[in-house]
Scaffold this active site. Structure first.
Site, PDB file in Angstrom:
ATOM      1  N   GLY A  94      48.244 -12.535   8.896  1.00 37.62           N
ATOM      2  CA  GLY A  94      46.746 -12.144   8.306  1.00 37.62           C
ATOM      3  C   GLY A  94      46.978 -12.449   6.672  1.00 37.62           C
ATOM      4  NE  ARG A  97      50.688 -16.353  -1.310  1.00 36.49           N
ATOM      5  CZ  ARG A  97      51.754 -16.616  -2.217  1.00 36.49           C
ATOM      6  NH1 ARG A  97      50.712 -16.828  -3.615  1.00 36.49           N
ATOM      7  NH2 ARG A  97      51.780 -17.615  -2.060  1.00 36.49           N
ATOM      8  CE  LYS A 117      47.988 -19.356  -1.349  1.00 36.41           C
ATOM      9  NZ  LYS A 117      47.865 -20.442  -0.571  1.00 36.41           N
ATOM     10  CG  ASP A 129      52.227  -8.944  -5.696  1.00 38.55           C
ATOM     11  OD1 ASP A 129      51.895  -9.868  -4.904  1.00 38.55           O
ATOM     12  OD2 ASP A 129      52.836  -8.610  -7.357  1.00 38.55           O
ATOM     13  N   GLY A 130      50.261  -8.933  -3.755  1.00 33.27           N
ATOM     14  CA  GLY A 130      49.100  -9.892  -3.647  1.00 33.27           C
ATOM     15  C   GLY A 130      48.637 -10.557  -4.105  1.00 33.27           C
ATOM     16  NE  ARG A 180      44.065 -22.015   0.950  1.00 29.06           N
ATOM     17  CZ  ARG A 180      44.647 -21.694   1.492  1.00 29.06           C
ATOM     18  NH1 ARG A 180      46.258 -22.121   1.276  1.00 29.06           N
ATOM     19  NH2 ARG A 180      44.580 -20.580   2.298  1.00 29.06           N
ATOM     20  CG  ASP A 256      52.251 -17.918   9.832  1.00 33.56           C
ATOM     21  OD1 ASP A 256      52.942 -18.288  10.290  1.00 33.56           O
ATOM     22  OD2 ASP A 256      51.834 -17.590   8.424  1.00 33.56           O
ATOM     23  CG  ASP A 266      49.383 -21.164   4.344  1.00 38.45           C
ATOM     24  OD1 ASP A 266      47.811 -20.908   2.553  1.00 38.45           O
ATOM     25  OD2 ASP A 266      48.529 -20.758   5.080  1.00 38.45           O
TER      26      ASP A 266
END
Length: 498
Positions: A94, A97, A117, A129-130, A180, A256, A266
């Site tokens: 999932g 971040r 992001k 920590d995202g 993004r 993913d 990504d």
């Protein structure tokens, strides 16, 4: 379901179709606040293409793109997905971040995601920590826009914002948020999320959504799910061939990180090759070279096989028959890729006609490049100039440490060109249109990142974006950007930012 755009006059014309899917597709998540956001870069041409209000973004962009101000109509969420990471399956990953603000319908009628992001932790953060550090944000901005200018389908960069607060990795780094834009953020891993839970209806709902959003022409076919699998395979074959044509190495081709729309996504520890070597790896986390340059087509096929596994219940009620059908699609991918790769490689060496021995000629050039440590991009660019001007031969030969082997290859090439129907001038123009002068070279990206991180100097970042905006045009003032790195400038490892 049918996805129709909503009519709106809001500065962000959001129409959030993914948020209307069942709750188990995502987790709603408000972005975390940034301490002192500052707008580093707004991609105004892209904002106009998306139908956004430029004046609002100039005024409020720092707040919006940091997550401090959620614009009207947004429905922020983190998407659920699973995935194979370096071959090992993880049933829940999932957006750890990333937060999807919502979707807009752009000026050409295309539905596009807008995602932040680095805007804070989500339920999928897995103790992270995202947040994002400034360096990876700038790298993704540069490479996203370079890929677009090169003609490679990829997610786009709308904005970069400094958060005014640190993030903690191996060292303390300045934080940032990257905005993004994507055709969608649906991945092979999204299908795997539902399949891993035995949720066939979830897989079906997702497949129907993907067909509506990306492949509406398939909806009324005899079996739209087989057609969907074939269409995704075709786009992936074409995409990965384009990567190889420009010397791009994704770095982390996990399931993913593979979209069903056919866009590059990504690509954090990505890089472009300098000297040609099919085994090139840059990603610091790819210890065994799983995602090396020449391995990318095979990994694309492996990833498609994982997608096919999730679609089996939709393809046919008889599992054996479903497997048989899926295997045909997976096998055909190899042939699709080869067709796309050969077509592009013929273009790169100036061949408009097709002959049986063309593959041997291409492979001979690549082998000569590898043995001669020739720069990938410069070799093809200089060959393009040589196609129209025999006086450019010395520059081409200077690319190789062993010019004799390169000379021998030129003899074969010229013999082959003598049977072509195009003129030398036509050939040179066509080759210059597919062989870039400029790519985002690793050492140039690193120089821009170091200047920004250590000195808050974004001038190298801006200059690099200017150079990469028109990669197929020769600009005398940018000549230095064409050059490979000096030995002391080489960047041998890239990092994903987490």
């Amino acid at each position: 379901m049918t996805i129709a755009p909503a009519q709106t006059s809001r500065p962000f014309p959001f129409d959030n179709s993914y948020a209307r899917l069942p709750q188990n597709f995502f987790a709603r998540q408000t972005p975390s606040a940034a301490a002192e956001p500052w707008l580093i870069k707004l991609n105004e041409p892209l904002a106009e293409e998306l139908g956004l209000d430029i004046e609002v973004l100039k005024r409020d962009g720092a707040a919006i793109f940091s997550g401090n101000l959620v614009p009207e109509g947004a429905d922020p969420l983190a998407m659920a997905y699973a995935g194979h990471q370096f071959g090992s399956f993880v049933p829940q990953l999932g957006d750890g971040r990333a937060i999807l603000l919502g979707e807009v319908i752009d000026v050409k009628g295309r539905r596009r995601d807008i995602q932040l992001k680095g805007a804070g932790a989500t339920p999928f953060s897995r103790r992270g920590d995202g947040r994002a550090a400034l360096g990876p944000v700038l790298r993704e901005y540069i490479v996203s826009e370079a890929m677009h200018a090169l003609g490679v389908p990829a997610t786009r960069a709308l904005a970069a914002v400094s958060t005014g607060q640190p993030v903690y990795r191996e060292q303390i780094l300045p934080g940032a948020v990257f905005t993004r834009v994507a055709a969608s953020h649906i991945r092979v891993g999204t299908f795997q999320f539902f399949a891993a839970r035995g949720d066939t209806e979830g897989v079906r709902a997702l497949a129907d959504y993907v067909i509506d959003r990306h492949y509406p022409e398939l909806k009324d076919g005899a079996n739209p799910y087989i057609a969907l699998f074939e269409a995704i395979a075709e786009r992936q074959a074409a995409l990965i061939a384009k990567w190889l044509h420009v010397g791009f190495i994704h770095g982390v081709m996990n399931t993913d990180n593979m979209t069903v729309s056919g866009e590059t996504i990504d690509f954090g520890p990505c890089a472009f090759m300098d000297a040609y070597d099919p085994g090139t790896v840059f990603s610091s986390i790819d210890q065994n070279g799983r995602y090396a340059y020449a391995s990318q087509p095979g990994i694309g096929q492996w990833n498609l096989a994982r997608l096919g596994e999730t679609l089996l219940p939709l393809i046919d009620a008889d599992q054996d028959k479903a497997v048989e059908i899926a295997n045909v699609v997976i096998k055909d991918y190899g042939e699709r890729f080869q067709l796309h790769w050969m077509r592009g490689m013929r273009e790169k060496i100036g061949l408009a006609d097709v002959e049986d021995d063309d593959l041997s000629l291409i492979q001979s050039l690549l082998s000569t490049m590898q043995a001669g440590q020739a720069d990938f991009t410069l070799t093809f660019r200089r060959l393009s100039h040589l196609a129209a001007d025999d006086g450019a031969e010395d520059a081409f030969l200077d690319t190789f440490s062993d010019s004799m082997a390169a000379k021998e290859w030129l003899v074969r090439w010229r013999e082959r060109l003598a049977r072509e129907t195009t003129t030398p001038n036509e050939r040179g123009v066509a080759m210059l249109a597919v062989n870039p002068a400029f790519i985002p070279r690793n050492h140039r990206i690193e120089q821009a990142i170091v200047a920004a991180v250590e000195d808050a100097d974004f001038s190298l970042f801006e200059a690099l974006l200017d150079v990469l905006a028109k990669p197929y045009e020769d600009h005398a003032e940018f000549t230095a950007y064409m050059q490979p790195p000096k030995p002391e400038e080489r960047v041998l490892q890239t990092f994903c930012g987490t």
